[in-house]
Design a protein around this motif. Structure first.
Motif, mmCIF file in Angstrom:
data_model
loop_
_atom_site.group_PDB
_atom_site.id
_atom_site.type_symbol
_atom_site.label_atom_id
_atom_site.label_comp_id
_atom_site.label_asym_id
_atom_site.label_seq_id
_atom_site.Cartn_x
_atom_site.Cartn_y
_atom_site.Cartn_z
ATOM 1 N N ALA A 45 0.826 -1.204 0.000
ATOM 2 C CA ALA A 45 0.000 0.000 0.000
ATOM 3 C C ALA A 45 0.864 1.259 0.000
ATOM 4 O O ALA A 45 0.497 2.274 -0.601
ATOM 5 C CB ALA A 45 -0.931 0.001 1.210
ATOM 6 N N GLN A 46 2.012 1.189 0.678
ATOM 7 C CA GLN A 46 2.920 2.337 0.688
ATOM 8 C C GLN A 46 3.590 2.520 -0.670
ATOM 9 O O GLN A 46 3.764 3.642 -1.142
ATOM 10 C CB GLN A 46 3.979 2.140 1.778
ATOM 11 C CG GLN A 46 3.419 2.200 3.196
ATOM 12 C CD GLN A 46 4.484 1.898 4.240
ATOM 13 O OE1 GLN A 46 5.628 1.579 3.907
ATOM 14 N NE2 GLN A 46 4.105 1.993 5.512
ATOM 15 N N LYS A 47 3.971 1.425 -1.293
ATOM 16 C CA LYS A 47 4.634 1.490 -2.591
ATOM 17 C C LYS A 47 3.666 1.839 -3.710
ATOM 18 O O LYS A 47 4.029 2.528 -4.672
ATOM 19 C CB LYS A 47 5.330 0.159 -2.898
ATOM 20 C CG LYS A 47 6.521 -0.155 -2.009
ATOM 21 C CD LYS A 47 7.665 0.823 -2.272
ATOM 22 C CE LYS A 47 8.889 0.462 -1.444
ATOM 23 N NZ LYS A 47 10.023 1.408 -1.700
ATOM 24 N N PHE A 48 2.455 1.355 -3.583
ATOM 25 C CA PHE A 48 1.437 1.587 -4.609
ATOM 26 C C PHE A 48 0.172 2.129 -3.935
ATOM 27 O O PHE A 48 -0.742 1.349 -3.614
ATOM 28 C CB PHE A 48 1.132 0.291 -5.368
ATOM 29 C CG PHE A 48 2.350 -0.389 -5.929
ATOM 30 C CD1 PHE A 48 2.902 0.037 -7.136
ATOM 31 C CD2 PHE A 48 2.952 -1.441 -5.247
ATOM 32 C CE1 PHE A 48 4.028 -0.580 -7.659
ATOM 33 C CE2 PHE A 48 4.079 -2.066 -5.759
ATOM 34 C CZ PHE A 48 4.623 -1.620 -6.967
ATOM 35 N N PRO A 49 0.126 3.433 -3.671
ATOM 36 C CA PRO A 49 -0.985 4.043 -2.917
ATOM 37 C C PRO A 49 -2.364 3.742 -3.483
ATOM 38 O O PRO A 49 -3.347 3.753 -2.738
ATOM 39 C CB PRO A 49 -0.672 5.546 -3.000
ATOM 40 C CG PRO A 49 0.815 5.604 -3.192
ATOM 41 C CD PRO A 49 1.154 4.429 -4.036
ATOM 42 N N ILE A 50 -2.442 3.441 -4.782
ATOM 43 C CA ILE A 50 -3.749 3.156 -5.369
ATOM 44 C C ILE A 50 -4.399 1.934 -4.722
ATOM 45 O O ILE A 50 -5.636 1.804 -4.692
ATOM 46 C CB ILE A 50 -3.614 2.943 -6.893
ATOM 47 C CG1 ILE A 50 -5.001 2.965 -7.549
ATOM 48 C CG2 ILE A 50 -2.857 1.654 -7.200
ATOM 49 C CD1 ILE A 50 -4.955 2.937 -9.050
ATOM 50 N N GLY A 55 -8.783 -1.175 0.543
ATOM 51 C CA GLY A 55 -9.001 -1.378 1.972
ATOM 52 C C GLY A 55 -7.734 -1.811 2.675
ATOM 53 O O GLY A 55 -6.624 -1.560 2.200
ATOM 54 N N GLU A 56 -7.905 -2.480 3.808
ATOM 55 C CA GLU A 56 -6.759 -2.915 4.606
ATOM 56 C C GLU A 56 -6.057 -4.109 3.962
ATOM 57 O O GLU A 56 -6.541 -4.667 2.970
ATOM 58 C CB GLU A 56 -7.206 -3.237 6.031
ATOM 59 C CG GLU A 56 -8.330 -4.247 6.133
ATOM 60 C CD GLU A 56 -8.818 -4.360 7.565
ATOM 61 O OE1 GLU A 56 -8.088 -4.991 8.352
ATOM 62 O OE2 GLU A 56 -9.892 -3.816 7.884
ATOM 63 N N PRO A 57 -4.897 -4.553 4.520
ATOM 64 C CA PRO A 57 -4.091 -5.591 3.893
ATOM 65 C C PRO A 57 -4.849 -6.867 3.521
ATOM 66 O O PRO A 57 -4.615 -7.430 2.435
ATOM 67 C CB PRO A 57 -3.009 -5.870 4.932
ATOM 68 C CG PRO A 57 -2.807 -4.553 5.608
ATOM 69 C CD PRO A 57 -4.190 -3.952 5.689
ATOM 70 N N LEU A 58 -5.740 -7.336 4.389
ATOM 71 C CA LEU A 58 -6.451 -8.571 4.073
ATOM 72 C C LEU A 58 -7.325 -8.406 2.833
ATOM 73 O O LEU A 58 -7.454 -9.343 2.022
ATOM 74 C CB LEU A 58 -7.318 -9.004 5.262
ATOM 75 C CG LEU A 58 -8.061 -10.337 5.088
ATOM 76 C CD1 LEU A 58 -7.069 -11.478 4.876
ATOM 77 C CD2 LEU A 58 -8.955 -10.621 6.284
ATOM 78 N N LEU A 59 -7.905 -7.229 2.653
ATOM 79 C CA LEU A 59 -8.745 -6.990 1.482
ATOM 80 C C LEU A 59 -7.893 -6.804 0.220
ATOM 81 O O LEU A 59 -8.301 -7.208 -0.873
ATOM 82 C CB LEU A 59 -9.640 -5.772 1.719
ATOM 83 C CG LEU A 59 -10.673 -5.953 2.841
ATOM 84 C CD1 LEU A 59 -11.436 -4.657 3.078
ATOM 85 C CD2 LEU A 59 -11.640 -7.082 2.503
#
Length: 221
Positions: A45-50, A55-59
């Motif tokens: 999520a940090q590397k690819f903000p899109i 949602g969160e990591p599990l999603l």
């Protein structure tokens, strides 16, 4: 005549078989993608903000799992020109529950997916036996060649085992943390499945057609 979209009956002599190693990789790959994407979800999520829109990591992992499942089915189609029934059923559930999880932003659907899949497989195998069909041959025909009684016994045992996995998943996600459930889903379920599979080898050897053939040849001499 065009080849069937779904894989042929195991008893069909025209049925193509997939290399066991490739079949194993295609079936195990999406699960490993789900695991590693979950534990690295924040980094992704940090590397690819899109990806934060998912949602969160599990999603995020759920979305990657859906893509990996689609790719696995696509490779099966390209190689075999037909779709394997069990992975296809699993894929439909993955897409349905994954879409609900992403749309509603509710992880419950991701937690319950293994329960639904394993319950469906277990009930399908046991239900098939009630109608005189040993459906497990669709899964293992490229690895084993068994007589009718062997397939019936093995199908019954795997049907019960799938129901056991469904119940075990419910216990894990309802009583333990998300991290514990995730690690058990991959590093617990897979070893349990391997142990169960190897425990069936005596039955497989007793009913193997390949084992019986040499004995019959010796008896005829």
């Amino acid at each position: 005549m065009n080849p069937p979209i779904l894989e042929s009956d195991p008893s069909d002599p025209r049925r193509k078989t997939l290399n066991p190693a490739l079949k194993f990789a295609l079936e195990l790959g999406p699960g490993l993608v789900f695991f590693f994407t979950t534990i690295r979800g924040e980094w992704l999520a940090q590397k690819f903000p899109i990806l934060t829109h998912l949602g969160e990591p599990l999603l995020i992992a759920t979305a990657f799992f859906m893509v990996a499942t689609a790719l696995s089915l696509a490779v099966s189609w390209l190689v075999m020109r037909s779709l394997p029934i069990m992975p296809l059923v699993s894929g439909i559930i993955v897409f349905a529950f994954g879409a609900l999880a992403l749309w509603l932003q509710d992880k419950t659907f991701a937690y319950m997916k293994p329960t639904i899949i394993n319950s469906l497989f277990g009930l399908t195998l046991l239900g098939g036996l009630a109608f005189g069909r040993s459906l497990l041959g669709y899964v293992f025909d490229s690895a084993f060649s068994l007589d009718a009684e062997g397939w019936r016994k093995l199908t019954f045992r795997w049907g019960l085992f799938f129901l056991f996995l469904a119940a075990l998943n419910e216990v894990m996600w309802r009583n333990f943390s998300e991290e514990t459930w995730l690690y058990f889903k991959v590093w617990g379920t897979i070893p349990i499945t391997f142990v169960f599979t190897f425990s069936q080898m005596p039955l497989i050897l007793r009913h193997s057609l390949e084992e019986k053939a040499p004995k019959e040849e010796k008896a005829g001499k």
